[in-house]
Design an enzyme around this catalytic site. Structure first.
Site, mmCIF file in Angstrom:
data_model
loop_
_atom_site.group_PDB
_atom_site.id
_atom_site.type_symbol
_atom_site.label_atom_id
_atom_site.label_comp_id
_atom_site.label_asym_id
_atom_site.label_seq_id
_atom_site.Cartn_x
_atom_site.Cartn_y
_atom_site.Cartn_z
ATOM 1 N N GLN A 14 1.018 -1.139 -0.015
ATOM 2 C CA GLN A 14 -0.116 0.098 0.021
ATOM 3 C C GLN A 14 0.884 1.374 0.058
ATOM 4 O O GLN A 14 0.219 2.280 -0.441
ATOM 5 C CB GLN A 14 -1.041 -0.170 1.089
ATOM 6 N N GLU A 159 -5.057 -10.067 8.855
ATOM 7 C CA GLU A 159 -6.457 -10.273 8.571
ATOM 8 C C GLU A 159 -6.483 -11.453 7.717
ATOM 9 O O GLU A 159 -7.024 -11.152 6.336
ATOM 10 C CB GLU A 159 -6.991 -8.841 7.985
ATOM 11 N N GLU A 350 -4.980 -1.626 13.821
ATOM 12 C CA GLU A 350 -5.565 -0.643 12.964
ATOM 13 C C GLU A 350 -6.938 -0.059 13.400
ATOM 14 O O GLU A 350 -7.705 -0.739 14.235
ATOM 15 C CB GLU A 350 -5.888 -1.308 11.535
ATOM 16 N N GLU A 404 -5.638 1.853 -1.447
ATOM 17 C CA GLU A 404 -6.526 1.144 -0.669
ATOM 18 C C GLU A 404 -7.037 -0.110 -1.599
ATOM 19 O O GLU A 404 -8.231 -0.214 -1.990
ATOM 20 C CB GLU A 404 -7.690 1.983 -0.299
HETATM 21 C C1 BGC Z 1 -6.586 -3.603 5.916
HETATM 22 C C2 BGC Z 1 -6.029 -2.588 5.487
HETATM 23 C C3 BGC Z 1 -6.850 -1.484 4.590
HETATM 24 C C4 BGC Z 1 -7.894 -0.992 5.822
HETATM 25 C C5 BGC Z 1 -8.592 0.006 5.256
HETATM 26 C C6 BGC Z 1 -7.827 -3.473 6.731
HETATM 27 O O1 BGC Z 1 -8.628 -4.256 6.599
HETATM 28 O O2 BGC Z 1 -5.750 -4.523 6.930
HETATM 29 O O3 BGC Z 1 -4.848 -3.153 4.460
HETATM 30 O O4 BGC Z 1 -6.241 -0.616 4.195
HETATM 31 O O5 BGC Z 1 -8.375 -2.242 6.246
HETATM 32 O O6 BGC Z 1 -9.443 -0.548 4.534
#
Ligand code: BGC
Length: 446
Positions: A14, A159, A350, A404
């Site tokens: 990314q 994930e 995250e 994204e």
């Molecule tokens: C992922 C990221 C993604 C973020 C926002 C998560 O599911 O680990 O790679 O950019 O969400 O959608």
């Protein structure tokens, strides 16, 4: 309170760009980009160019005041084909980056696999081909050997729930691959679990220091509508979902307890006869922590008959974003439920919001909705810590606006705006606010 990590998060595909620089091999995202599978024909070839801007980016982290940075390794940078030949330049790049982070007082949190599979492995069937488990074992051993003397925190997968979804159940390169059946998807999921088990062991064995190896899950949190509904939220958080094969226990139960999650097997009538003797022992690998990616949540309650139902709440339209809904309590209940069920430390790896934004005429970005998002979520993080939830870190997603995945570049998650032509970085209002909140909430230990 215990030591806490305040960080920001990114992933290789990314933000790195430099898709064919210094011997990196091709990944599935390079392939999807070439095939035109990304929104608006965009590609991941250059994105934020982080590969060539590490010094500038570490300066920004120092300015922000974080004490941790979560990033992922591009497997194809270290092993261009995903197996066999090793690319020393790729290893040197990550090794130096780790040294520079540590010199800046920033703890690296390294994800071993954040979705960018080397293309040759994909062509051999990816996670639906059991052979991949030994390739991942070797790759993780290389990671342990080369970085495990300095990096303390590793997560093998980011994930895995989304990996099975976008690679098998609802393949993103529509038309090229057909969606797999639930059974086939489950078999790929089983292989991912084997990969995780072998990789956890080989990384630990190859590292010369005491490393913590965990996994990062996409947590679909349910929160209670009233204090009487906490149990309803707990039940709903660990109930298989309607439309997806995975749920919060689908990966974590096998890893922690050594058995597939029975409600999932029953609900989708999955056949487990393909599982080989010894598989569940490999899968149970006793992770040292759980990383939890939480963006939003669903509010639930008990109805009169003690059934768990979704509450009627209207999304807060003042903050409604393009992609996510604001449910700050999700970062309180998610870590609480996970740490209770698995008895492990949790990190919010995250949390963030995407907005479609542009700089104003003076070159500033007043992303007030994001500021409000971070403010309200951090209040809940603070409450969780004070209430004794085993929560040990918070990473905002993302440090930068970035690629994204299939949606390309239109959703902007960053607290730093990136001009994708010049790679100029412009901290947004949320950058300065997060800087303030870190100071406000930081304890002497952090
Ligand atoms: C992922 C990221 C993604 C973020 C926002 C998560 O599911 O680990 O790679 O950019 O969400 O959608």
């Amino acid at each position: 309170m215990k030591k806490f990590y305040w960080g920001v998060s990114t992933s290789s595909a990314q933000v790195e760009g430099a898709h064919d620089q210094d011997g990196k091999g091709e990944t599935i995202w390079d392939y999807y980009s070439k095939r035109g599978a990304i929104y608006n024909g965009e590609d991941c070839f250059t994105t934020c160019d982080c590969y060539n801007r590490t010094a500038e980016d570490i300066e920004l982290m120092k300015k922000l005041g974080v004490n941790a940075y979560r990033f992922s390794l591009a497997w194809a940078r270290m092993m261009p084909k995903g197996y066999g030949e090793i690319n020393q330049k790729g290893i040197d790049f990550y090794s130096k980056f780790v040294d520079d982070l540590l010199a800046a007082g920033i703890e690296p949190f390294v994800t071993v696999y954040h979705w960018d599979m080397p293309l040759p492995l994909f062509e051999q069937g990816g996670f639906s081909n059991r052979d991949i488990i030994y390739k991942m074992e070797d790759y993780a051993s290389l990671v342990g050997k080369t970085l495990g003397d300095r990096v303390k925190y590793f997560a093998i997968f980011n994930e895995p729930e989304c990996v099975v979804d976008f690679m098998y159940r609802h393949p993103i390169h529509d038309g090229v691959e057909l969606p797999r059946s639930r059974q086939e998807t489950f078999e790929a999921m089983h292989n991912i679990l084997l990969c995780n088990g072998l990789a956890t062991r080989s990384l630990r064995a190859a590292a010369s220091s005491d490393v913590k190896v965990g996994i990062v899950s996409a947590t679909d949190v349910c929160v209670p509508n009233t204090p009487k509904d906490v149990e309803a939220a707990r039940i709903a958080t660990f109930t298989p979902r309607e439309d997806l094969l995975f749920d919060n226990a689908g990966f974590l139960d096998p890893i922690c307890f050594g058995r597939h999650y029975e409600p999932l097997i029953k609900k989708f009538e999955l056949d487990t006869s393909f599982i080989k003797e010894g598989d569940m022992e490999i899968i149970k690998c006793n992770p040292d922590f759980i990383g939890s990616n939480i963006y939003t949540g669903t509010t639930v309650e008990f109805d009169q008959n003690k059934n768990v139902v979704k509450s009627k709440v209207s999304p807060n339209s003042a903050y409604a974003s393009n992609l996510r809904r604001f449910v700050p309590e999700s970062v309180y209940y998610g870590p609480k439920f996970l740490s209770e069920r698995y008895n492990l430390p949790v990190y919010i790896t995250e949390n963030g919001v995407a907005l479609s934004e542009t700089l104003d005429k003076d070159g500033n970005m007043n992303d007030d909705s994001r500021v409000e998002y971070i403010r309200t979520y951090l209040e809940q993080v603070d409450k969780a810590r004070k209430d004794g939830v085993d929560l040990n870190g918070y990473f905002y997603w993302s440090m930068f606006d970035n690629f994204e995945w299939k949606a390309g570049f239109w959703p902007r998650f960053g607290i730093i705006h990136v001009d994708y032509d010049t790679f100029k970085r412009t901290p947004k209002k949320s950058f300065y606010k997060y800087q303030e909140y870190i100071k406000q909430y930081k304890t002497e230990l952090d």
